[in-house]
Design a protein around this motif. Structure first.
Motif, PDB file in Angstrom:
ATOM      1  N   LYS A  81       0.821  -1.215   0.000  1.00  0.00           N
ATOM      2  CA  LYS A  81       0.000   0.000   0.000  1.00  0.00           C
ATOM      3  C   LYS A  81       0.853   1.262   0.000  1.00  0.00           C
ATOM      4  CE  LYS A  81      -4.119  -2.031   1.995  1.00  0.00           C
ATOM      5  NZ  LYS A  81      -5.017  -2.118   3.140  1.00  0.00           N
ATOM      6  N   LYS A  82       2.068   1.200   0.576  1.00  0.00           N
ATOM      7  CA  LYS A  82       2.983   2.344   0.595  1.00  0.00           C
ATOM      8  C   LYS A  82       3.676   2.547  -0.751  1.00  0.00           C
ATOM      9  CE  LYS A  82       4.764   1.920   5.298  1.00  0.00           C
ATOM     10  NZ  LYS A  82       6.030   1.723   6.044  1.00  0.00           N
ATOM     11  N   THR A  83       3.674   1.534  -1.582  1.00  0.00           N
ATOM     12  CA  THR A  83       4.433   1.553  -2.828  1.00  0.00           C
ATOM     13  C   THR A  83       3.498   1.922  -3.981  1.00  0.00           C
ATOM     14  OG1 THR A  83       5.775  -0.223  -1.877  1.00  0.00           O
ATOM     15  CG2 THR A  83       6.075   0.235  -4.217  1.00  0.00           C
ATOM     16  N   PRO A  84       3.703   3.091  -4.590  1.00  0.00           N
ATOM     17  CA  PRO A  84       2.731   3.603  -5.562  1.00  0.00           C
ATOM     18  C   PRO A  84       2.561   2.775  -6.833  1.00  0.00           C
ATOM     19  CG  PRO A  84       4.649   5.056  -5.411  1.00  0.00           C
ATOM     20  CD  PRO A  84       4.804   4.012  -4.373  1.00  0.00           C
ATOM     21  N   PHE A  85       3.564   2.025  -7.253  1.00  0.00           N
ATOM     22  CA  PHE A  85       3.450   1.280  -8.505  1.00  0.00           C
ATOM     23  C   PHE A  85       2.987  -0.170  -8.316  1.00  0.00           C
ATOM     24  CE2 PHE A  85       7.869   1.177  -7.155  1.00  0.00           C
ATOM     25  CZ  PHE A  85       8.155  -0.169  -7.165  1.00  0.00           C
ATOM     26  N   LEU A  86       2.601  -0.527  -7.078  1.00  0.00           N
ATOM     27  CA  LEU A  86       2.086  -1.874  -6.817  1.00  0.00           C
ATOM     28  C   LEU A  86       0.592  -1.820  -6.519  1.00  0.00           C
ATOM     29  CD1 LEU A  86       4.868  -3.456  -4.553  1.00  0.00           C
ATOM     30  CD2 LEU A  86       4.497  -3.806  -6.994  1.00  0.00           C
ATOM     31  N   ASN A  87      -0.133  -2.794  -7.068  1.00  0.00           N
ATOM     32  CA  ASN A  87      -1.562  -2.921  -6.812  1.00  0.00           C
ATOM     33  C   ASN A  87      -1.822  -4.327  -6.286  1.00  0.00           C
ATOM     34  OD1 ASN A  87      -4.406  -2.523  -6.925  1.00  0.00           O
ATOM     35  ND2 ASN A  87      -4.441  -3.594  -8.880  1.00  0.00           N
ATOM     36  N   LEU A  88      -2.252  -4.432  -5.039  1.00  0.00           N
ATOM     37  CA  LEU A  88      -2.489  -5.730  -4.414  1.00  0.00           C
ATOM     38  C   LEU A  88      -3.832  -6.293  -4.854  1.00  0.00           C
ATOM     39  CD1 LEU A  88      -1.365  -7.803  -2.388  1.00  0.00           C
ATOM     40  CD2 LEU A  88      -2.629  -6.596  -0.612  1.00  0.00           C
ATOM     41  N   THR A  89      -3.804  -7.498  -5.427  1.00  0.00           N
ATOM     42  CA  THR A  89      -5.049  -8.137  -5.844  1.00  0.00           C
ATOM     43  C   THR A  89      -5.514  -9.200  -4.860  1.00  0.00           C
ATOM     44  OG1 THR A  89      -3.886  -9.777  -7.170  1.00  0.00           O
ATOM     45  CG2 THR A  89      -4.545  -7.745  -8.287  1.00  0.00           C
ATOM     46  N   GLY A  90      -4.620  -9.648  -3.965  1.00  0.00           N
ATOM     47  CA  GLY A  90      -5.038 -10.641  -2.983  1.00  0.00           C
ATOM     48  C   GLY A  90      -3.917 -11.052  -2.053  1.00  0.00           C
ATOM     49  N   GLY A  91      -4.328 -11.428  -0.838  1.00  0.00           N
ATOM     50  CA  GLY A  91      -3.403 -11.980   0.149  1.00  0.00           C
ATOM     51  C   GLY A  91      -3.914 -13.362   0.537  1.00  0.00           C
ATOM     52  N   TYR A  92      -3.047 -14.363   0.525  1.00  0.00           N
ATOM     53  CA  TYR A  92      -3.460 -15.747   0.747  1.00  0.00           C
ATOM     54  C   TYR A  92      -2.596 -16.392   1.823  1.00  0.00           C
ATOM     55  CZ  TYR A  92      -5.383 -14.693  -3.831  1.00  0.00           C
ATOM     56  OH  TYR A  92      -6.028 -14.079  -4.878  1.00  0.00           O
ATOM     57  N   ASN A  93      -3.201 -17.301   2.585  1.00  0.00           N
ATOM     58  CA  ASN A  93      -2.479 -17.995   3.644  1.00  0.00           C
ATOM     59  C   ASN A  93      -1.932 -19.346   3.209  1.00  0.00           C
ATOM     60  OD1 ASN A  93      -4.708 -16.253   5.361  1.00  0.00           O
ATOM     61  ND2 ASN A  93      -2.657 -16.286   6.223  1.00  0.00           N
ATOM     62  N   SER A  94      -2.211 -19.747   1.970  1.00  0.00           N
ATOM     63  CA  SER A  94      -1.624 -20.977   1.439  1.00  0.00           C
ATOM     64  C   SER A  94      -1.603 -20.905  -0.080  1.00  0.00           C
ATOM     65  CB  SER A  94      -2.411 -22.215   1.884  1.00  0.00           C
ATOM     66  OG  SER A  94      -3.607 -22.336   1.141  1.00  0.00           O
ATOM     67  N   ALA A  95      -0.693 -21.665  -0.660  1.00  0.00           N
ATOM     68  CA  ALA A  95      -0.580 -21.694  -2.122  1.00  0.00           C
ATOM     69  C   ALA A  95      -1.805 -22.362  -2.734  1.00  0.00           C
ATOM     70  CB  ALA A  95       0.695 -22.421  -2.521  1.00  0.00           C
ATOM     71  N   ILE A  96      -2.351 -23.356  -2.061  1.00  0.00           N
ATOM     72  CA  ILE A  96      -3.549 -24.058  -2.552  1.00  0.00           C
ATOM     73  C   ILE A  96      -4.707 -23.073  -2.672  1.00  0.00           C
ATOM     74  CG2 ILE A  96      -5.211 -25.899  -2.040  1.00  0.00           C
ATOM     75  CD1 ILE A  96      -2.489 -27.070  -2.639  1.00  0.00           C
ATOM     76  N   LYS A  98      13.206 -12.725   6.208  1.00  0.00           N
ATOM     77  CA  LYS A  98      12.420 -12.157   7.308  1.00  0.00           C
ATOM     78  C   LYS A  98      13.335 -11.951   8.501  1.00  0.00           C
ATOM     79  CE  LYS A  98       8.166 -14.462   5.911  1.00  0.00           C
ATOM     80  NZ  LYS A  98       7.201 -15.488   6.233  1.00  0.00           N
ATOM     81  N   PRO A  99      13.140 -10.938   9.309  1.00  0.00           N
ATOM     82  CA  PRO A  99      12.131  -9.882   9.196  1.00  0.00           C
ATOM     83  C   PRO A  99      12.485  -8.921   8.057  1.00  0.00           C
ATOM     84  CG  PRO A  99      13.557  -9.440  11.066  1.00  0.00           C
ATOM     85  CD  PRO A  99      13.982 -10.760  10.495  1.00  0.00           C
ATOM     86  N   ILE A 100      11.474  -8.517   7.321  1.00  0.00           N
ATOM     87  CA  ILE A 100      11.662  -7.717   6.118  1.00  0.00           C
ATOM     88  C   ILE A 100      11.472  -6.235   6.432  1.00  0.00           C
ATOM     89  CG2 ILE A 100      10.824  -7.279   3.776  1.00  0.00           C
ATOM     90  CD1 ILE A 100       9.797 -10.235   3.843  1.00  0.00           C
ATOM     91  N   ALA A 101      12.484  -5.449   6.137  1.00  0.00           N
ATOM     92  CA  ALA A 101      12.400  -3.996   6.299  1.00  0.00           C
ATOM     93  C   ALA A 101      11.830  -3.407   5.010  1.00  0.00           C
ATOM     94  CB  ALA A 101      13.778  -3.413   6.574  1.00  0.00           C
ATOM     95  N   TYR A 102      11.196  -2.252   5.125  1.00  0.00           N
ATOM     96  CA  TYR A 102      10.566  -1.641   3.950  1.00  0.00           C
ATOM     97  C   TYR A 102      11.588  -1.298   2.864  1.00  0.00           C
ATOM     98  CZ  TYR A 102       7.882   1.349   0.865  1.00  0.00           C
ATOM     99  OH  TYR A 102       7.295   1.892  -0.254  1.00  0.00           O
ATOM    100  N   ASP A 103      12.789  -0.851   3.235  1.00  0.00           N
ATOM    101  CA  ASP A 103      13.771  -0.503   2.206  1.00  0.00           C
ATOM    102  C   ASP A 103      14.193  -1.728   1.391  1.00  0.00           C
ATOM    103  OD1 ASP A 103      15.166  -1.400   4.515  1.00  0.00           O
ATOM    104  OD2 ASP A 103      17.006  -0.447   3.810  1.00  0.00           O
ATOM    105  N   ASP A 104      14.292  -2.906   2.035  1.00  0.00           N
ATOM    106  CA  ASP A 104      14.600  -4.140   1.305  1.00  0.00           C
ATOM    107  C   ASP A 104      13.436  -4.523   0.392  1.00  0.00           C
ATOM    108  OD1 ASP A 104      17.100  -4.402   2.485  1.00  0.00           O
ATOM    109  OD2 ASP A 104      16.312  -5.589   4.156  1.00  0.00           O
ATOM    110  N   PHE A 105      12.228  -4.379   0.917  1.00  0.00           N
ATOM    111  CA  PHE A 105      11.029  -4.656   0.128  1.00  0.00           C
ATOM    112  C   PHE A 105      10.994  -3.762  -1.109  1.00  0.00           C
ATOM    113  CE2 PHE A 105       6.695  -3.582  -1.054  1.00  0.00           C
ATOM    114  CZ  PHE A 105       6.108  -4.819  -1.201  1.00  0.00           C
ATOM    115  N   LEU A 106      11.308  -2.485  -0.911  1.00  0.00           N
ATOM    116  CA  LEU A 106      11.284  -1.520  -2.003  1.00  0.00           C
ATOM    117  C   LEU A 106      12.345  -1.846  -3.060  1.00  0.00           C
ATOM    118  CD1 LEU A 106       9.734   0.928  -2.930  1.00  0.00           C
ATOM    119  CD2 LEU A 106      11.329   2.368  -1.679  1.00  0.00           C
ATOM    120  N   LYS A 107      13.508  -2.315  -2.633  1.00  0.00           N
ATOM    121  CA  LYS A 107      14.541  -2.734  -3.590  1.00  0.00           C
ATOM    122  C   LYS A 107      14.019  -3.873  -4.466  1.00  0.00           C
ATOM    123  CE  LYS A 107      18.519  -1.633  -0.712  1.00  0.00           C
ATOM    124  NZ  LYS A 107      19.566  -2.219   0.140  1.00  0.00           N
ATOM    125  N   ALA A 108      13.369  -4.840  -3.838  1.00  0.00           N
ATOM    126  CA  ALA A 108      12.818  -5.979  -4.574  1.00  0.00           C
ATOM    127  C   ALA A 108      11.727  -5.518  -5.542  1.00  0.00           C
ATOM    128  CB  ALA A 108      12.264  -7.012  -3.598  1.00  0.00           C
TER     129      ALA A 108
END
Length: 161
Positions: free
Chosen positions: A23-38, A100-110
């Motif tokens: 949500k903090k990253t302007p060029f990303l749009n989240l379509t879903g969050g899931y608790n398992s790959a299935i 993990k634990p993931i910092a926002y700056d690492d997330f932003l690099k990815a």
């Protein structure tokens, strides 16, 4: 350019944290969050995404197994607490590997690396559509569409097209 993304992690707190980062990253749009790959398989088949933030150690279907069944167009950023899977992660063409634990700056690099990859692929598609050749003739460059070339003949210092 906006990238549609999904988060797959069996830890609800990790999904919550990554959701806040998206949500903090302007060029990303989240379509879903899931608790398992299935759980994600059905939705992602109906609504494909560009990028998946994917945990590796999950019950039923691991992140590595899930990555192997994804289409090649979908890129992966692994989010895991275990560094021993890094080599395997790159064997499935992961764009990035976050510990993990993931910092926002690492997330932003990815996320930026993924954005750069998609922008580069978009430029490549444009070049694939423009099929032409430039040839120097009479001290100027002449553009010749490749579809118009029937043959090329070498004549010592010259070429006949």
């Amino acid at each position: 350019m906006t990238l549609n993304c999904a988060i797959i992690d069996d830890e609800p707190l990790a999904v919550e944290l990554l959701t806040s980062y998206v949500k903090k990253t302007p060029f990303l749009n989240l379509t879903g969050g899931y608790n398992s790959a299935i759980e994600a398989i059905k939705d992602l088949k109906a609504h494909p995404v560009d990028l998946i933030f994917l945990d590796i150690q999950m019950p039923d279907l691991s992140g590595l197994e899930f990555a192997r069944i994804l289409p090649k167009e979908t890129k992966i950023v692994f989010t895991t607490a275990f560094n021993q899977y890094a080599v395997e992660g790159y064997k499935v063409d992961a764009i990035y590997y976050l510990l993990k634990p993931i910092a926002y700056d690492d997330f932003l690099k990815a996320a930026n690396k993924a954005l750069d990859w998609f922008e580069m692929m978009k430029k490549t598609e444009v070049y694939k559509q423009d099929r032409f050749l430039f040839v120097k003739s009479d001290y100027k460059l002449v553009r010749i569409p490749l579809d118009n070339i029937l043959y090329i003949e070498g004549l010592k210092d010259y070429v006949r097209i």
